[in-house]
Each structure stands twice: as structure tokens, then as C-alpha cells.
Design a protein around this motif. Sequence first.
Motif, PDB file in Angstrom:
ATOM      1  N   GLN A   9      19.163  11.968 -11.058  1.00 58.97           N
ATOM      2  CA  GLN A   9      20.441  11.285 -11.262  1.00 58.97           C
ATOM      3  C   GLN A   9      20.285   9.776 -11.092  1.00 58.97           C
ATOM      4  O   GLN A   9      20.814   8.988 -11.893  1.00 58.97           O
ATOM      5  CB  GLN A   9      21.480  11.818 -10.275  1.00 58.97           C
ATOM      6  CG  GLN A   9      21.919  13.247 -10.566  1.00 58.97           C
ATOM      7  CD  GLN A   9      22.744  13.835  -9.442  1.00 58.97           C
ATOM      8  OE1 GLN A   9      22.601  13.449  -8.269  1.00 58.97           O
ATOM      9  NE2 GLN A   9      23.610  14.786  -9.781  1.00 58.97           N
ATOM     10  N   LEU A  12      18.239   8.282 -14.026  1.00 55.15           N
ATOM     11  CA  LEU A  12      19.044   8.245 -15.246  1.00 55.15           C
ATOM     12  C   LEU A  12      20.049   7.098 -15.202  1.00 55.15           C
ATOM     13  O   LEU A  12      20.279   6.420 -16.219  1.00 55.15           O
ATOM     14  CB  LEU A  12      19.767   9.583 -15.420  1.00 55.15           C
ATOM     15  CG  LEU A  12      20.184   9.969 -16.842  1.00 55.15           C
ATOM     16  CD1 LEU A  12      19.016   9.883 -17.803  1.00 55.15           C
ATOM     17  CD2 LEU A  12      20.782  11.359 -16.841  1.00 55.15           C
ATOM     18  N   GLU A  13      20.633   6.853 -14.050  1.00 56.65           N
ATOM     19  CA  GLU A  13      21.590   5.743 -13.911  1.00 56.65           C
ATOM     20  C   GLU A  13      20.879   4.409 -14.091  1.00 56.65           C
ATOM     21  O   GLU A  13      21.418   3.475 -14.721  1.00 56.65           O
ATOM     22  CB  GLU A  13      22.258   5.800 -12.534  1.00 56.65           C
ATOM     23  CG  GLU A  13      23.550   5.022 -12.431  1.00 56.65           C
ATOM     24  CD  GLU A  13      24.672   5.591 -13.275  1.00 56.65           C
ATOM     25  OE1 GLU A  13      25.371   4.790 -13.943  1.00 56.65           O
ATOM     26  OE2 GLU A  13      24.860   6.818 -13.287  1.00 56.65           O
ATOM     27  N   GLU A  16      20.239   3.903 -17.792  1.00 52.27           N
ATOM     28  CA  GLU A  16      21.463   3.572 -18.539  1.00 52.27           C
ATOM     29  C   GLU A  16      21.955   2.167 -18.233  1.00 52.27           C
ATOM     30  O   GLU A  16      22.451   1.469 -19.110  1.00 52.27           O
ATOM     31  CB  GLU A  16      22.547   4.606 -18.222  1.00 52.27           C
ATOM     32  CG  GLU A  16      22.235   5.983 -18.814  1.00 52.27           C
ATOM     33  CD  GLU A  16      23.253   7.038 -18.438  1.00 52.27           C
ATOM     34  OE1 GLU A  16      24.151   6.739 -17.626  1.00 52.27           O
ATOM     35  OE2 GLU A  16      23.145   8.177 -18.948  1.00 52.27           O
ATOM     36  N   GLU A  64      11.564   6.455 -21.080  1.00 51.24           N
ATOM     37  CA  GLU A  64      12.653   6.914 -21.944  1.00 51.24           C
ATOM     38  C   GLU A  64      12.543   8.411 -22.208  1.00 51.24           C
ATOM     39  O   GLU A  64      13.551   9.130 -22.219  1.00 51.24           O
ATOM     40  CB  GLU A  64      12.641   6.148 -23.275  1.00 51.24           C
ATOM     41  CG  GLU A  64      12.974   4.659 -23.161  1.00 51.24           C
ATOM     42  CD  GLU A  64      14.451   4.389 -22.916  1.00 51.24           C
ATOM     43  OE1 GLU A  64      15.231   5.356 -22.802  1.00 51.24           O
ATOM     44  OE2 GLU A  64      14.817   3.197 -22.842  1.00 51.24           O
ATOM     45  N   ALA A  67      13.618  10.219 -19.174  1.00 48.30           N
ATOM     46  CA  ALA A  67      15.078  10.131 -19.036  1.00 48.30           C
ATOM     47  C   ALA A  67      15.772  11.177 -19.913  1.00 48.30           C
ATOM     48  O   ALA A  67      16.764  11.794 -19.497  1.00 48.30           O
ATOM     49  CB  ALA A  67      15.556   8.729 -19.401  1.00 48.30           C
ATOM     50  N   LYS A  68      15.253  11.383 -21.135  1.00 52.47           N
ATOM     51  CA  LYS A  68      15.834  12.402 -22.020  1.00 52.47           C
ATOM     52  C   LYS A  68      15.713  13.790 -21.396  1.00 52.47           C
ATOM     53  O   LYS A  68      16.654  14.589 -21.433  1.00 52.47           O
ATOM     54  CB  LYS A  68      15.134  12.368 -23.379  1.00 52.47           C
ATOM     55  CG  LYS A  68      15.449  11.133 -24.210  1.00 52.47           C
ATOM     56  CD  LYS A  68      14.648  11.132 -25.510  1.00 52.47           C
ATOM     57  CE  LYS A  68      14.895   9.836 -26.295  1.00 52.47           C
ATOM     58  NZ  LYS A  68      14.049   9.777 -27.517  1.00 52.47           N
ATOM     59  N   ALA A  70      15.387  14.405 -18.185  1.00 53.21           N
ATOM     60  CA  ALA A  70      16.242  14.420 -16.992  1.00 53.21           C
ATOM     61  C   ALA A  70      17.691  14.709 -17.373  1.00 53.21           C
ATOM     62  O   ALA A  70      18.395  15.457 -16.687  1.00 53.21           O
ATOM     63  CB  ALA A  70      16.147  13.077 -16.270  1.00 53.21           C
ATOM     64  N   ARG A  71      18.120  14.100 -18.495  1.00 57.23           N
ATOM     65  CA  ARG A  71      19.500  14.323 -18.948  1.00 57.23           C
ATOM     66  C   ARG A  71      19.722  15.791 -19.313  1.00 57.23           C
ATOM     67  O   ARG A  71      20.759  16.381 -18.982  1.00 57.23           O
ATOM     68  CB  ARG A  71      19.793  13.412 -20.146  1.00 57.23           C
ATOM     69  CG  ARG A  71      21.260  13.390 -20.562  1.00 57.23           C
ATOM     70  CD  ARG A  71      21.517  12.377 -21.651  1.00 57.23           C
ATOM     71  NE  ARG A  71      21.406  11.010 -21.158  1.00 57.23           N
ATOM     72  CZ  ARG A  71      20.420  10.182 -21.449  1.00 57.23           C
ATOM     73  NH1 ARG A  71      19.422  10.584 -22.214  1.00 57.23           N
ATOM     74  NH2 ARG A  71      20.401   8.950 -20.969  1.00 57.23           N
TER      75      ARG A  71
END
Length: 304
Positions: A9, A12-13, A16, A64, A67-68, A70-71
Motif C-alpha cells: 500500500q 503504491l501510494e 502514484e 512500475e 506497482a502494477k 501490487a495494485r
Amino acid sequence: MNYTLHQLQIFLEIVEKRSITKASEALFLTQPAVSIQLKKFQDQFPLPLTEVIGRQLYVTAFGEDIAKAARRILDEVATIDYRTKEYQGKLAGKLSISVVSTGKYVMPYYLSGFVNMHPGIDFNMDVTNKQKVVRDLEENRVDFALVSVLPENLSLQQLPLLKNSLYLVGGSERERNRKGKKETIFKEQPLLFREKGSATRNAMEAFIYEKNFPVAKKIELTSNEALKQAVIAGLGYSIMPMIGIRNAVEQGDITVIPYKGLPIHTQWNIVWLTNKKLSPAAKAFIAYLEENEQAIKKKYFSWV
């Protein structure tokens, strides 16, 4: 690998927001706490996830990709939680809305009853500029948007909520000391504008263009709150929505100046893509608004 959902989390923040400081603010954590968790997460990978050049944080191509993933992981975890609540007979899911900056004075009142009624719903409201609101809609990143001017290039469903009125205003002290007729304000006084793309700025520029006023001096500010404070401080005059300055007007900090052709009236609308498949939570929210919007308007906005 021994990373936690909490670390996912946080990472990811950071991705972003492109900033540890902004990520910590969004997560209501201290900056050192976020930095520590990022380091612990990074230590589990042989390649860098981020890099700092100068004072700017950049996410690497590898970062990146992580992150994808993780999302997707966090979305699946949320789905497990929602499914559990649904089996318990509770309305659950995600609800996201993108709101133009002045809309922050409106949207919470139309949300609070629904969100409190359904604690199983996770809600996200992004308060931003009009250009990003339109982009979020266009790219299907949000369920709904709150706008006062409908984007022309999108096929949208809409639900009108509240009238939005824009007035000519100035700081009360500056207005008391101003010499000359009010008709000279647009020609002789500094004018304060929102950033390009803002619906408030578009309305103000359209009015000035229609009247063919030569603007003496133009000052640009990037949020409604900054614009309000600049008006109060006496930096100049502006055309602003009453919804964001009502308290300052009542306190005597801002003076509304009657002017021919003003106020400008628009409408706050909840909008969503025509071809969007709404989730049960989103459908329930629209049903709630249709049933309660008049009562909400009467309770909180009877002065409009």
C-alpha cells in the motif's frame, strides 16, 4: 520475499504521488515511517524500484511493473473483504469520485449519509482540477465526477444536484478604499484568475471576452482556497462561486459587487460515462442521491 500488504500500500501510494512527503500525507503517516517501509520493501528486490535525481523521486521501469502487480494484489485482497461482507448481507465495494476543487464544498454533504449508512463501502474522493477530472472520467479511473460544466467530448449520464452562482468579489478593505465607478474594475484593477482549464476561470474569461474588457493586470492562482485568500488580502478582484466564499462574505472579509450580467449561473452535476457498467455500490449511490438530494439541499444549502 516477505513483504506485507502494508508495504504494498505504501509503495503504491509513493508511485502514484511520486513523492514520499505527499504519500505520507495521504496515508496519515510520518515521512520517516514511510521511508523506512519503502527501504524494507526495496531490500527484498535485487533491482531498484525508485531513484532520486536532484530532489525529484522517479519510479524505475522495474518499479512500475512491481506497482502494477501490487495494485492487482491489493484489489484481490479488497475483493475478498467485499465478498465476505456481501455474504453477510451488507452492501460492500469501492466507490471513487473525482471532484473539481470548488466541489469540495458540495460533495461531502451528498456523501456522508450514504457512506455512514453502508460502512462496508470503501470510498475515495480525489479533489483536483477540471482537466484531471475529465481525464479520470475519460480513462474510466473513477465511478463518478462532480462538475459544474459538462465536458463536451464525452458521452455522459448526469444527475443535477445544486445551482452554482459566480459573483464579482473583492476584499472588503480594498473595496472600501477603491476610487471610481465599479464599471472601471475590469479595466483598471488587478484581476485574479484560477489556473487554465478551470471552469471558474473559463466562466470569468468568457464574461470578460463578451464585454470586451481590456485587462490591466492578471494574477493566476491554482486553487479556489488560494484565490479566496488572495481576494481577502486585497490582491485584486475576481469572479468566484458563492459556495466557496460564503463564510468570508458573512464575516465581512469579502464584498460582493453587483454588476450587470452577473452572477453567472451553472449547475453542479454528478456525471458518469454512459457505457460504464456501474457496480452495485455505485448503483446504490445513484439511487440514494435520487431519493435524498432534495432533502440534502434543504438541510445544508437552503441559502443557495
